[in-house]
Design an enzyme around this catalytic site. Structure first.
Site, PDB file in Angstrom:
ATOM      1  N   GLU A 182       0.836  -1.196   0.000  1.00 42.31           N
ATOM      2  CA  GLU A 182       0.000   0.000   0.000  1.00 42.31           C
ATOM      3  C   GLU A 182       0.878   1.255   0.000  1.00 42.31           C
ATOM      4  OE1 GLU A 182      -3.790   1.741   2.582  1.00 42.31           O
ATOM      5  OE2 GLU A 182      -2.301   0.490   3.591  1.00 42.31           O
ATOM      6  N   LYS A 196     -10.055   1.160  -2.145  1.00 41.99           N
ATOM      7  CA  LYS A 196     -10.164   0.681  -0.763  1.00 41.99           C
ATOM      8  C   LYS A 196     -11.524   1.049  -0.174  1.00 41.99           C
ATOM      9  CE  LYS A 196      -7.518   0.934   3.586  1.00 41.99           C
ATOM     10  NZ  LYS A 196      -6.329   1.571   4.212  1.00 41.99           N
ATOM     11  N   CYS A 202      -5.118  -3.453   2.879  1.00 43.67           N
ATOM     12  CA  CYS A 202      -4.802  -3.204   4.282  1.00 43.67           C
ATOM     13  C   CYS A 202      -5.979  -3.420   5.244  1.00 43.67           C
ATOM     14  CB  CYS A 202      -4.231  -1.793   4.424  1.00 43.67           C
ATOM     15  SG  CYS A 202      -3.254  -1.558   5.939  1.00 43.67           S
TER      16      CYS A 202
END
Length: 282
Positions: free
Chosen positions: A42, A114, A156
């Protein structure tokens, strides 16, 4: 299938980060004629400062210098590339935290924004994380056909939300790439456990490429432990600390065998729309 995860210690210096990634790609051990999948962590090109720094570098989806640079690396080094994540302008003063999947010609095969933003308090030097001040949450899952199998994408903090991974499995995912930058505190506590759980629950390979170490003087500290976990929850390969490659071969036949012997997807009664709560006293 050759899988390559690059563990990085990215900084606020975009040029330095790009040079590091390219230097590692130039040394990537490979077998002639074998397709290569590379997963970056990321925020691979800009990390460690305040989140609003991402706004300074965010182009739109068509004219984004980060996207152009990473696509060029995929083409020049003949790799399929899960390009970590980069900021992409939304148009309302915020950005998406987006990962792209490029083929070995530098063409976009798919993308993912995300969904779950890291708005939490952590007992570390940063203390407060408020990604939603800068980032806009995505609203779509992404599962992409590749020569390596059907590839799902997550980033993440998404790791903590099993429903997202289940949705990718139901959409056909066989392997799931997870660019990440887990904090040292949360990584030490939960990183490995969560990755193995998501792999076991969904009988998928999890390809988790992480940031590691201290980022900029007095900046964020991340956990590392980039790892490839198989559908049985076994760690095929990992790198606890330091920067560099994690490499593994994936046995798709083993995944098929596991799914056949333990057919979780078909046994899961919550996947059946007809299953309803019944009143004990009708």
């Amino acid at each position: 299938m050759q899988i390559n995860l690059l563990q990085c210690q990215s900084s606020q210096d975009v040029c330095k980060n790009l040079q590091y990634i390219e230097s590692q790609l130039s040394q990537l051990p490979r077998v002639a004629g074998e397709a290569q999948l590379v997963v970056l962590p990321e925020c691979c090109l800009l990390f460690g400062g305040h989140e609003n720094q991402q706004l300074e570098y965010a182009g739109d989806s068509q004219s984004n210098p980060f996207k152009t640079s990473l696509a060029d690396l995929a083409r020049r080094y003949d790799i399929y590339l899960v390009a970590g994540s980069i900021p992409v302008a939304v148009g309302d003063g915020r950005v998406y935290n987006r990962t792209y999947l490029f083929d070995n010609q530098g063409q976009v095969l798919g993308e993912y924004d995300k969904i779950h933003l890291f708005d939490v308090d952590v007992a570390d030097g940063t203390k407060e994380y408020r990604e939603s001040d800068t980032f806009c949450a995505g609203d779509k899952i992404s599962v992409i056909d590749t020569p390596f199998g059907k590839l799902g994408l997550a980033i993440c903090y998404d790791l903590r939300f099993p429903d997202l991974f289940r949705a990718m499995r139901l959409a056909g995912a066989e392997l799931i790439a997870l660019p990440a930058a887990f904090t040292k505190v949360t990584g030490e506590a939960h990183w490995q456990t969560l990755i193995q759980a998501r792999a076991i629950e969904n009988q998928c390979f999890i390809l988790a490429a992480a940031q590691w170490g201290q980022h900029n003087p007095g900046g964020r500290e991340t956990w590392g432990q980039s790892m490839v976990v198989d559908p049985w929850g076994r760690i095929n390969a990992q790198k606890m600390t330091g920067c560099g490659w994690v490499q593994s071969k994936l046995d798709r036949d083993e995944m098929i065998k596991i799914r056949q012997q333990m057919p979780i997807a078909s046994n899961n009664r919550f996947a059946e729309p007809k299953l309803q709560h019944k009143d004990a006293n009708p």
